[in-house]
Design an enzyme around this catalytic site. Structure first.
Site, short mmCIF file in Angstrom:
data_model
loop_
_atom_site.label_atom_id
_atom_site.label_comp_id
_atom_site.label_asym_id
_atom_site.label_seq_id
_atom_site.Cartn_x
_atom_site.Cartn_y
_atom_site.Cartn_z
N HIS A 122 31.82 39.32 36.14
CA HIS A 122 31.63 37.98 35.58
C HIS A 122 30.45 37.34 36.32
CE1 HIS A 122 32.61 33.65 35.12
NE2 HIS A 122 33.34 34.01 34.08
N ASP A 199 37.40 40.19 43.20
CA ASP A 199 37.56 39.06 42.29
C ASP A 199 38.79 39.34 41.43
OD1 ASP A 199 37.50 37.27 40.24
OD2 ASP A 199 35.46 37.72 39.57
N GLN A 202 41.11 37.96 36.85
CA GLN A 202 41.78 38.49 35.65
C GLN A 202 42.89 39.47 36.00
OE1 GLN A 202 41.30 37.38 32.67
NE2 GLN A 202 39.40 36.25 32.93
N CYS A 363 30.59 35.21 29.76
CA CYS A 363 30.00 35.10 31.10
C CYS A 363 29.84 36.47 31.74
CB CYS A 363 30.83 34.19 32.01
SG CYS A 363 30.88 32.50 31.48
N1 PMP Z 1 35.79 36.13 37.65
C1 PMP Z 1 36.32 36.55 36.50
C2 PMP Z 1 36.60 38.01 36.32
C3 PMP Z 1 36.61 35.64 35.49
O1 PMP Z 1 37.15 36.05 34.33
C4 PMP Z 1 36.34 34.27 35.71
C5 PMP Z 1 36.62 33.23 34.64
N2 PMP Z 1 36.39 33.63 33.34
C6 PMP Z 1 35.81 33.88 36.94
C7 PMP Z 1 35.55 34.84 37.89
C8 PMP Z 1 35.51 32.45 37.25
O2 PMP Z 1 36.67 31.71 37.25
P1 PMP Z 1 36.61 30.11 37.36
O3 PMP Z 1 35.68 29.67 36.27
O4 PMP Z 1 38.01 29.68 37.14
O5 PMP Z 1 36.10 29.79 38.71
#
Ligand code: PMP
Length: 405
Positions: A122, A199, A202, A363
């Protein structure tokens, strides 16, 4: 076994109709809906218990500080972390990654140093590292993915050099659904003395995460994707790292003493929690985690695996539909395209039938570039989704095909 009919009653938002159809909410990868216990807790905290944490000697402040620190403990237990001071409350996964990219970067990254990330990250796990690379003239090294959307692990070993300082990797891809073999990758990285940030944005909502078993150095996730409130997130860090790294932000609560001559910093976790943090969100998050504990993480995983199998079969029956992300080990995310139909058109038509999916790059633009596409339709499921909702999605897609061909 989960009783989905009963469970759905815990989520008031799911009861509504959209465009006169019962809502089918399949945008859980973006954010999840909240169980009543989270909503009620927040309402009760603001109506009866609100007061700033850690600052007052009065009843309300002491009471909420206790509830807040218990919330930290709930997160610690949920992750099986060793110590509650290894749990830092942040604004979300993005906030957590930026904290480490800055703090670790300040201390350990210099010119020509290398940071490994994967092609399926992401943007939140790419851009903070790119910004660090720009600041420090360091380099980003990319672990590629294959056509199924799996990491090319056999190429990992060759990516390490004497200059590698950290590896940052997603546990589960938000676009492809791939569950990465993070334990194995962490083990490989550690043989090179390279720490690993995972991270888990998910991953945390779909199964058991045990940070001590994984032996990761950092693990991050967002509250709102795990049935908790928005604006709160977690940074788990091994004690030894949190002790040695400099603070990310300065302000109240993160200090021991301040004079114009010299300021000393507070102990962990407070060193990384500058200012009045979102304590209501933190408590709300702990209620969401307790709720998941009550349902049972294994039962959640088993049920979602059934949805994945059913959905994959049904979607593959649709002629001209291609799923992106066919990893052996994946969560219940379907990213796909219908031949000759733009993803936005499909998404708009589905919406008119009360079906909420996401369209676009999610994203994760490098994933789209890897497959040579502009975006996908993404249906990301949670344990409150059902097989009959998957049927509604399939019917909706057949309708989309009919309209555009
Ligand atoms: N990492 C991953 C794999 C995500 O899917 C997301 C959100 N789509 C994020 C990071 C960022 O999360 P947040 O916008 O809640 O900070």
């Amino acid at each position: 076994m989960l009783n989905i009919v009963e469970i759905r009653k815990d989520f008031p938002l799911l009861e509504q109709k959209v465009h006169n159809f019962p809502l089918v909410y399949m945008d859980n990868g973006a954010t999840t809906q909240k169980p009543r216990i989270v909503i009620e807790t927040i309402k009760q905290l603001y109506s009866q218990q609100n007061s700033s944490i850690h600052r007052g000697v009065h009843f309300l402040s002491e009471q909420i500080t206790d509830i807040f620190e218990n919330a930290r403990n709930t997160v610690k237990e949920f992750l099986n972390a060793g110590e509650s001071h290894e749990i830092i409350f942040t604004s979300g996964a993005t906030g957590s990654i930026n904290t480490i990219a800055y703090s670790f970067g300040e201390k350990h990254i210099g010119p020509e140093d290398e940071i490994i990330v994967s092609e399926m990250e992401h943007h939140a796990n790419i851009v903070p590292w790119q910004m660090l690379c720009e600041r420090k003239r360091a380099k980003l090294i990319i672990l590629p993915i294959d056509d199924n959307g799996e990491l090319q692990i056999d190429r990992l070993e060759n990516l390490f050099s004497r200059k590698t300082k950290i590896l940052a990797l997603t546990h589960v891809s938000n676009t492809l659904g791939t569950i990465n073999p993070v334990k194995k990758i962490i083990e490989i990285a550690h043989t090179h003395n390279v720490p690993v940030l995972i991270d888990g944005a998910q991953a945390i909502q779909h199964g058991t995460v045990d940070v001590r078993d994984l032996d990761c150095d950092f693990y991050v996730f967002s509250g709102h994707k795990v049935y908790g409130p928005n604006g709160i997130g977690i940074l788990y860090g091994k004690e030894k790292w949190l002790e040695e790294l400099p603070p990310y932000q300065g302000g109240g609560d993160m200090i021991k003493s301040v004079t114009f001559k010299k300021t000393t910093y507070n102990d962990i976790p407070f060193k990384f929690e500058a200012g009045t943090i979102n304590y209501i969100g933190a408590i709300g998050l702990s209620k969401a985690l307790e709720y998941l504990n009550r349902l049972g993480k294994q039962d959640i995983e088993d049920y979602e695996t059934k949805l994945l199998k059913y959905g994959t079969e049904k979607l593959n029956e649709i002629e001209g539909l291609r799923i992106y992300g066919n990893a052996e080990n994946k969560i219940c995310i379907f990213s796909f395209l219908l031949e000759g139909i733009h993803q936005y058109d499909a998404g708009m038509v589905l919406d008119k039938m009360g079906i909420a999916v996401r369209t676009g790059t999610h994203c994760a633009q490098p994933v789209m570039d890897r497959f040579g596409i502009q975006g996908t339709i993404r249906a990301s499921l949670a344990f409150y989704n059902t097989k009959s909702e998957i049927d509604r999605l399939v019917q909706g897609l057949l309708k989309v095909k009919e309209m555009f061909h």
